[in-house]
Structures are given as C-alpha cells and as structure tokens.
Motif scaffolding. Structure first.
Motif, PDB file in Angstrom:
ATOM      1  N   THR A 630      48.984  22.054  37.258  1.00  0.00           N
ATOM      2  CA  THR A 630      49.511  23.377  36.930  1.00  0.00           C
ATOM      3  C   THR A 630      50.722  23.686  37.784  1.00  0.00           C
ATOM      4  O   THR A 630      50.693  23.496  39.011  1.00  0.00           O
ATOM      5  CB  THR A 630      48.427  24.447  37.139  1.00  0.00           C
ATOM      6  OG1 THR A 630      47.266  24.079  36.393  1.00  0.00           O
ATOM      7  CG2 THR A 630      48.903  25.801  36.666  1.00  0.00           C
ATOM      8  N   ASP A 658      44.530  22.087  39.112  1.00  0.00           N
ATOM      9  CA  ASP A 658      43.688  23.285  39.056  1.00  0.00           C
ATOM     10  C   ASP A 658      42.274  22.902  38.635  1.00  0.00           C
ATOM     11  O   ASP A 658      42.003  22.673  37.456  1.00  0.00           O
ATOM     12  CB  ASP A 658      44.291  24.288  38.077  1.00  0.00           C
ATOM     13  CG  ASP A 658      43.599  25.641  38.128  1.00  0.00           C
ATOM     14  OD1 ASP A 658      42.675  25.794  38.952  1.00  0.00           O
ATOM     15  OD2 ASP A 658      43.990  26.535  37.351  1.00  0.00           O
ATOM     16  N   HIS A 660      39.744  24.752  38.581  1.00  0.00           N
ATOM     17  CA  HIS A 660      39.068  25.857  37.899  1.00  0.00           C
ATOM     18  C   HIS A 660      39.443  25.949  36.426  1.00  0.00           C
ATOM     19  O   HIS A 660      38.827  26.726  35.682  1.00  0.00           O
ATOM     20  CB  HIS A 660      39.412  27.185  38.592  1.00  0.00           C
ATOM     21  CG  HIS A 660      39.042  27.237  40.040  1.00  0.00           C
ATOM     22  ND1 HIS A 660      37.731  27.290  40.465  1.00  0.00           N
ATOM     23  CD2 HIS A 660      39.805  27.215  41.157  1.00  0.00           C
ATOM     24  CE1 HIS A 660      37.692  27.323  41.784  1.00  0.00           C
ATOM     25  NE2 HIS A 660      38.939  27.277  42.243  1.00  0.00           N
ATOM     26  N   ALA A 661      40.431  25.189  35.983  1.00  0.00           N
ATOM     27  CA  ALA A 661      40.862  25.230  34.581  1.00  0.00           C
ATOM     28  C   ALA A 661      39.950  24.351  33.741  1.00  0.00           C
ATOM     29  O   ALA A 661      39.912  23.132  33.925  1.00  0.00           O
ATOM     30  CB  ALA A 661      42.318  24.778  34.469  1.00  0.00           C
ATOM     31  N   LYS A 756      36.685  33.662  39.338  1.00  0.00           N
ATOM     32  CA  LYS A 756      37.252  32.361  38.987  1.00  0.00           C
ATOM     33  C   LYS A 756      38.692  32.502  38.485  1.00  0.00           C
ATOM     34  O   LYS A 756      39.578  31.721  38.850  1.00  0.00           O
ATOM     35  CB  LYS A 756      36.374  31.706  37.923  1.00  0.00           C
ATOM     36  CG  LYS A 756      36.791  30.303  37.538  1.00  0.00           C
ATOM     37  CD  LYS A 756      35.812  29.724  36.530  1.00  0.00           C
ATOM     38  CE  LYS A 756      36.242  28.331  36.093  1.00  0.00           C
ATOM     39  NZ  LYS A 756      35.293  27.762  35.100  1.00  0.00           N
ATOM     40  N   CYS A 757      38.934  33.508  37.652  1.00  0.00           N
ATOM     41  CA  CYS A 757      40.286  33.754  37.147  1.00  0.00           C
ATOM     42  C   CYS A 757      41.220  34.155  38.286  1.00  0.00           C
ATOM     43  O   CYS A 757      42.374  33.705  38.354  1.00  0.00           O
ATOM     44  CB  CYS A 757      40.236  34.836  36.075  1.00  0.00           C
ATOM     45  SG  CYS A 757      41.851  35.310  35.410  1.00  0.00           S
ATOM     46  N   THR A 760      42.187  31.116  40.348  1.00  0.00           N
ATOM     47  CA  THR A 760      43.181  30.304  39.652  1.00  0.00           C
ATOM     48  C   THR A 760      44.569  30.925  39.748  1.00  0.00           C
ATOM     49  O   THR A 760      45.572  30.227  39.976  1.00  0.00           O
ATOM     50  CB  THR A 760      42.782  30.142  38.173  1.00  0.00           C
ATOM     51  OG1 THR A 760      41.513  29.502  38.103  1.00  0.00           O
ATOM     52  CG2 THR A 760      43.807  29.327  37.419  1.00  0.00           C
ATOM     53  N   LYS A 761      44.622  32.238  39.608  1.00  0.00           N
ATOM     54  CA  LYS A 761      45.910  32.932  39.672  1.00  0.00           C
ATOM     55  C   LYS A 761      46.513  32.870  41.065  1.00  0.00           C
ATOM     56  O   LYS A 761      47.717  32.647  41.235  1.00  0.00           O
ATOM     57  CB  LYS A 761      45.710  34.388  39.240  1.00  0.00           C
ATOM     58  CG  LYS A 761      46.999  35.168  39.132  1.00  0.00           C
ATOM     59  CD  LYS A 761      46.734  36.558  38.587  1.00  0.00           C
ATOM     60  CE  LYS A 761      48.046  37.332  38.467  1.00  0.00           C
ATOM     61  NZ  LYS A 761      47.828  38.701  37.915  1.00  0.00           N
ATOM     62  N   SER A 764      47.852  29.378  42.079  1.00  0.00           N
ATOM     63  CA  SER A 764      49.014  28.935  41.315  1.00  0.00           C
ATOM     64  C   SER A 764      50.301  29.632  41.740  1.00  0.00           C
ATOM     65  O   SER A 764      51.330  29.467  41.082  1.00  0.00           O
ATOM     66  CB  SER A 764      48.775  29.176  39.816  1.00  0.00           C
ATOM     67  OG  SER A 764      47.663  28.437  39.363  1.00  0.00           O
TER      68      SER A 764
END
Length: 788
Positions: A630, A658, A660-661, A756-757, A760-761, A764
């Motif tokens: 990512t 990533d 978590h993706a 989790k979201c 990830t954010k 990144s």
C-alpha cells in the motif's frame, strides 16, 4: 528483281553444299539412335510381348549394367511423407526420467466390511504408502453408501475372480507408476512402517515375488498374509490373466500364487535379497489385552502382517502397541547418537565446547550483520512485548498463548520428574522466545519454585527448544494457468475517476493481451444520486466506456459488464455489510466452478498477480488472500522526495505491506456458498437490494452478542465457517494507490472493525522519520510565524 534474288540464293547454297549435306545427315543418324534406345527401355520395363530369346538377351544386358535407370510405376503417385512431430515434454520430470513411486497397496475387501475394517486399515497405513485402493464387489440391488475415497467396485460378484479383476485394473491404470505392489485382504493388520522399511531394503532391478504364510514348504504365499510383487512380475502376471481365469480352482487360496507362478516361473519365498518377510497367525481365542501373546513377543513384534483381525478395535489396539514399541526404539537410537556425538566431539575442531544444545540439533544461525540479529520477544502471563515494530504490547491469545501454556506445562512436568517431586511450582515470572529459521523456536523461562526439602523459595531459569521437524510437501491438485479470473470491482460515485483509470489499465494488461479474464463492475447507487435510466445517470460515463471497450474487443471474447445495486444512505459507509452485499448479489451471476477475485479501484493490475491468483486458489482446498503493498500518503512521502515520480515501487520509503487489508481475496463460488450458508445466522444472505436495510439490523444484534465467531469480512468468514485452507502471504505484484478513506461508518458496539480501519489508515500515512519531519517542520513554521 525477284529473279536476281533466286540466283543469288542458289549460288550461296552451292558454296555451302558440303556443310548442309553433313548437317542433315547427322540429324538423321541421331534420330535413329534415339528411337533405338527408347524401344529398348520400354521393352525392358513394361515387358511387352517379345520373343523369348530377345527378352533373355535384354535382361542379361540390363543386369550387367549397375547404373541402368529403372522406373517403378507401382503405387504412383505416392503421398508426401508426414513431417516428424515435435517432441512433447511430459508434465513432470519424473515421467521423462522414468522415476516411479515406491509402494502401491491393493486391498481385497467387500461392500459390507469396507466401511469398518477398510476404514480402520486406511487410517493405520495410508500415511506410510504412496497409494492404497480397496477393491469390492457390487452389492447388486442394495444401495452402496460409501463416502471414503479409493474404493473400486467390480460388477462381477464372484469372489474367486476378484484378485484377477484387481490385477487387471492395476495393470490398466497404474502399471508404470510404482516399483512394488503389495496385495492383502482387509482382515490383516499391516505394519506399514515395517513394510516400507522392507521395501526400501530390496532392489527393484530383480524380479520379486515374496510374502507371508507357509512359504517354506510351498511355492505359494497367502493373500491373508500379504503378497509383494515387483513391477516386472506384476506386468508378466497381468499379461497371463486369461490362463489364470481359465485354470482357477474353486475355493482355493492359492489361485493368486498359482497365476504368478505360471506367468513368471518364480515361486514365492519369504526371504529375498537377505530380507525376511515374516507374518503372524493370531490364535482364535486371543483377547483384546493380548496377554496370551507375550510368550511369543519377539515373533509378534517382528511380524510385518498379523491375521486374521476381525474387529475394528483390534486394528487400533495393534497400532497403539506397535507405535509405542517404535517410539521406544526411536528414543533409544537418539540416545545412542547423542552419546556418540559427545564421545567423538573430543576429536573434532573445538572439542566438547563445540557441541550445541540440544545435542544433535541444528545450532543457532550466526548473524552476518547487525540487521541479521534475531530478536528475543519478552512476555509475561498476559502480554507479549515488542513483538513488531508497530506494537509495544499485545495481549497473549490464540495459538501464541496455547503454545506458551504447552511449553510451561511440559517444563513443570520435566522438573518434577528430574528432581523426583522435590520442587513444587509456585508461579511464572517472565519468559523470552525467539524463532530461528535454521533451528526452531527457543524459550527461556524464569519460574518460581518451592523447595519442599529446605522449605524455601527458589528461582530457576530453564531453556526450552522446539526444533523444526522434517519438511513435508503437502499434496495438492494440479493447477494450470488457463483458468478464467472473474474480477469483481465495487464502484461508488466518488470512485469514478479511479475506476476509469482502472479500466484503462485493465484494457492494456488484459484485453489487449487476450488474457482469460472478465471484469464485472458493481455500481453502488446512493438514493440521492440519479439512478440508471436517467439522462444524468451518475455512472453514465463509466457505462459508456465499458460498452466502448467491450465492442472494441468483442472478437477476442473480452468484455466488461456491470450490475447495479441500490444502497441505503445509512449503510453507504458500512464497508463490512457492503462487502457481503456485493458478493451475495454477484455470485448468482456465475456458475459454481467460477473463480472470483475481489478488487478495488485503486489497485494496479499486473499479469503476475493474476497468474498467482489462478495457482493459489484451489476449489474446495484453498482460498487466496494476498497482503498488498500500500502506498503512503503522497502529501507526506513525496514532499521529501520531490524528484521522485509517483510510481508504486516496492520501497520502504514509498509504502508498506498492509497486513490488515483483507478485501483482496480470491475464491471459488462453491466454497463461498458453502461458507455463506453456515454463517447465515450472523449475517443473513442478501438476495435483493431491499434486504440490505433489514440485514443491517440483524447484523448489529449479532455483532453485540457474538464472541469468537464474529464476522468482519469475507476473509474472517472463511476462517470461522469453512474447512478450506487460507493462504495469506505478501504479494509484491498487488500494489494499492493511497486513498483517504473514512472509518466513521464502522463505529459499532465493540469497535473491532473501526479499530482495524483506523490502524490501516494511520499506518498508511508514512514512515516514522517522515512523520517526525512533518511535525518538526510544522513546529518550526509555527514558531517563525509567531516571531514574525
């Protein structure tokens, strides 16, 4: 004038009269000679009716001349010879080199006993041999309800001919795949480990016909005790089956041995190439505890086969007894090897100090640079610390906690055994663990004990090693790279520009190169946006581009289709529910054996990635969930690298993998439907657009009440409600552009999906050094403004 020309011509001919006469005479002579040669050739080859003496003269004349041309007109005109075919290489190198598997086992059974004795026999020996098949007769009018694999049914119900049917079937299907073939009945217990060792110690270059039974005074062996044939003997026997069937003796156990003897003239012997095949006949009144066999324990333990075994429980009891004996032998061999290592270490470089612990195991890997130093992870009873670069502390759970509990219990039992109960375990202080790819998993445990002899508390540090076992190849079906990949791309109104770039990239990578793919766009309509059929349809430009590309590559069979789904406004940010809504409504458009790949508009398509999807997704076996690379936030990353163009290269300064993706996942529809039915109680199956709102309410209730089986994605559904294997690995060919996504629609009861979201954010945004520099630049800018 004319008269003058004639006179001139006559005077000219008179001057050249001799030349003209000689030229005409030579033409006449050459014509006569040519006609003579043509008559001789035609007379000789076509044999026209001539006088006998002339034909004899011509034949003798032609025989004397070795260079006389002869024309053969028989079978003319002939067809041109076929061009030689190109050499086709076999699929496997073992086929081309003639490499065979070691052992095939054929078991004579019946449809009444195969589900009992056959099942027990399969469980006790199938993990030792290369192939095992059970041969049974047809049940006639009865229904055959057998679910176990490897069962061959013969329509001929005559039991006396079943061995020959078995030989015929093996000769037709497995004649060139195995070195040895072992035939036995399902009432015989086979020590598969001993049989495999016996086979490995004899050579297949010689004809082998051996087995158990009373073969000392007989040329035949018994199928009850087992008969072993080499590949050459099996081939010769299979070629003489007609004689065997005609000369079969009713109710005779020697029919099989008689057939082999006739075909090869090789009697059966229980000893061959220095190896003895021993069998043991169980007494009729033997008990389950086998106490009456102890007086013949040596003969009992050395036997490769034991018969007759008429109960399923006896199979498993024999397997327990011989496994225990084999384990004791292995431990004894390990102890002897370790003792010899210590004895010989004094003669080796470094002496006894060079001996590593555990003795005989692989030593730890030596780091070459500081980047190769293996990291020790610190843990206590509840948490593990610094497990990765992104987490300072993480709770012990799952397989990690279970492994530590097993290690702790084994350590306590070992200390009590060594010190004969002197120390009693009090508590666990701390521990360290390290995984060494060359060695295994190492633990260091600090434990508190109570010394019952001195009535005091003592501390002990114990080192534990879990060495790596023997590497085994997991058998998998043969997969080819010609499977069609059906790519599913959900599209929202805000993703239109990304979707256009995706379609252009898809055209250049897949459609222009005639790759076997199919792209289906899932258009997610918001209720406030103009829907399909309207002049200002929000997805009108995407539909027109899809039609244009489909018409352009229509001859090649490539096309882009779409399906429209209306999403309630309250659920447009709920990515979990939309993921299942898209999958449930799309799978109905494909067959059960279709391969589905879930995509996102910000991904870069690469041919290598599609090929790995085909190879790693296996029907009813495996689901592929790649970890994408990512891209970091370009506002952060490319600020410090202005000369760098925006390309998603694999570099730690431009992005990260990533973990978590999980939205990029490939599966077969049959596997998805099976798992979806099992998880329907958590998330009801969505059959139409109208079911989305009602499903969300049930999903919220299940979310609040669910514990371990909570579903947050299709990936988690396969983990909790499927038996297929999940392949999870980094995929360098799957690269995602940075997209600033909102996590506000995921704030639910326990915030699992929201956390989790958010992770990830945050991961990144950029590297630590880049974010730190952004903060420092912002602070310096703020200070400069204040000073100004």
């Amino acid at each position: 004038m004319l008269l003058k020309i004639v006179r001139l011509y006559i005077s000219h001919c008179r001057q050249n009269a001799f030349f003209i006469t000689g030229f005409l005479f030579s033409l006449f002579v050459s014509g006569l000679i040519t006609m003579s040669f043509q008559n001789q050739c035609v007379s000789s080859d076509l044999q026209i009716s001539i006088e006998p003496d002339v034909s004899v003269f011509l034949s003798t004349t032609l025989e004397k001349d070795d260079y006389e041309p002869r024309i053969n007109l028989a079978g003319k005109p002939q067809k041109a010879q076929k061009t030689p075919q190109v050499l086709i290489r076999p699929r496997y190198y073992s086929t081309e080199l003639g490499i065979k598997e070691k052992l095939f086992v054929g078991v004579l059974s019946s449809y009444r006993s195969v589900t009992r004795l056959g099942m027990a026999m399969n469980k006790t020996i199938s993990h030792y041999v290369n192939k095992i098949l059970f041969f049974i007769e047809s049940p006639g009018h009865e229904k055959l309800n057998i679910s176990m694999p490897g069962v061959v049914v013969f329509t001929d119900t005559r039991r006396i001919l079943e061995p020959f049917h078995m030989l015929k079937y093996i000769a037709d299907n497995y004649h060139d795949e195995y070195d040895f073939y072992f035939f036995v009945k399902d009432t015989t217990y086979v020590k598969a480990g001993a049989l495999l060792s016996y086979v490995n110690n004899i050579s297949v270059s010689e004809d082998v016909h051996t087995g158990g039974g009373d073969s000392t005074n007989s040329v035949y062996c018994s199928l009850d005790a087992g008969i072993l044939l080499s590949n050459s003997v099996m081939r010769q026997t299979a070629s003489n089956l007609d004689w065997c069937v005609k000369n079969v003796l009713s109710e005779s156990d020697n029919n099989f041995g008689k057939c082999v003897l006739h075909a090869t003239s090789l009697p059966c012997r229980n000893e061959i190439q220095g190896q003895t095949f021993s069998s043991y006949i169980l007494p009729r009144n033997y008990l389950t505890t086998y106490n009456n066999l102890t007086h013949r324990m040596k003969v009992f333990e050395s036997a490769i086969t034991l018969y007759p075994v008429l109960h399923v429980k006896t199979f498993y009891e024999f397997d327990r007894i011989f496994s225990k004996v084999s384990l004791a032998g292995v431990k004894h061999n390990i102890a002897e090897l370790r003792s010899s290592i210590i004895t010989m270490s004094s003669l080796a470089p470094g002496g006894q100090e060079s001996v590593t612990w555990p003795i005989g195991n692989q030593p730890s890997s030596v780091p070459i640079t500081r980047f190769d130093v293996l990291h020790w992870e610190y843990f206590d009873e509840n948490n593990i610390y610094l497990q990765s670069d992104f987490n300072n502390k993480e709770k012990l759970q799952g397989a990690t906690k279970l492994d530590i509990v097993v290690i702790l219990n084994a350590t306590i039992s070992y200390v009590k055994q060594i010190y004969e109960g002197r120390f009693q375990f009090k508590k666990f202080l701390r521990g360290y663990r390290r995984f060494d790819p060359a060695r295994g998993l190492d633990y260091i445990m600090d434990l508190v004990w109570i010394d019952t002899l001195n009535a005091e508390v003592t501390h002990k540090r114990i080192e534990v090693c879990k060495p790596l076992g023997k590497t085994e190849l997991v058998p998998m079906p043969y997969i080819m790279e010609n499977t069609r990949v059906n790519m599913i791309l959900p599209v929202t109104a805000g993703d239109r520009q990304l979707t256009k770039k995706f379609m252009e990239h898809y055209t250049s990578v897949c459609m222009e190169k005639h790759d076997k793919t199919f792209l289906m766009l899932v258009l997610l309509y918001d209720p406030i946006d103009p829907h399909k059929g309207a002049k200002d349809d929000v997805f009108l430009d995407i539909k027109q581009l899809a039609l244009s590309l489909s018409n352009r590559y229509k001859r090649d069979g490539s096309r882009i289709a779409w399906i429209s789904i209306s999403i309630p406004s309250s659920q447009k940010d709920n990515t979990v529910l939309l993921e299942f809504a898209v999958a449930d409504l799309v799978v109905k458009k494909f067959s059960q054996d279709s391969l589905i790949l879930m995509c996102e508009p910000n991904m870069d398509i690469r041919q290598d990635y599609l090929n790995r999807v085909r190879m790693n997704t296996i029907l009813q076996r495996q689901v592929f969930s790649p970890i994408p690379f990512t891209e970091f936030n370009p506002d952060v990353t490319y600020t410090f690298i202005p000369s760098r163009s925006r390309e998603s290269d694999i570099n730690k300064n431009y992005g990260h993998y990533d973990v978590h993706a999980t939205r990029h996942i490939s599966f077969y529809i049959k596997d998805y439907v099976t798992s979806r039915k099992l998880s329907e109680s958590i998330i009801p199956i969505i059959r139409t657009d109208r079911d989305i709102s009602t499903t969300f309410l049930r999903y919220q209730n299940a979310y609040r009440n669910a514990s371990n089986n909570f579903i947050s994605s299709i990936y988690s559904m396969f983990i909790s409600y499927s038996n297929v294997h999940i392949l999870r690995s980094v995929e360098p060919s799957l690269r995602l552009r940075y997209v600033d996504k909102s996590c506000s629609g995921l704030v639910l009861a326990r915030n699992v999906v929201y956390d989790k979201c958010r992770q990830t954010k945050e991961l990144s945004l950029g590297t630590r050094s880049q974010l730190a520099k952004v903060i420092l630049d912002y602070q310096s800018l703020a200070v400069s403004k204040m000073n100004a």
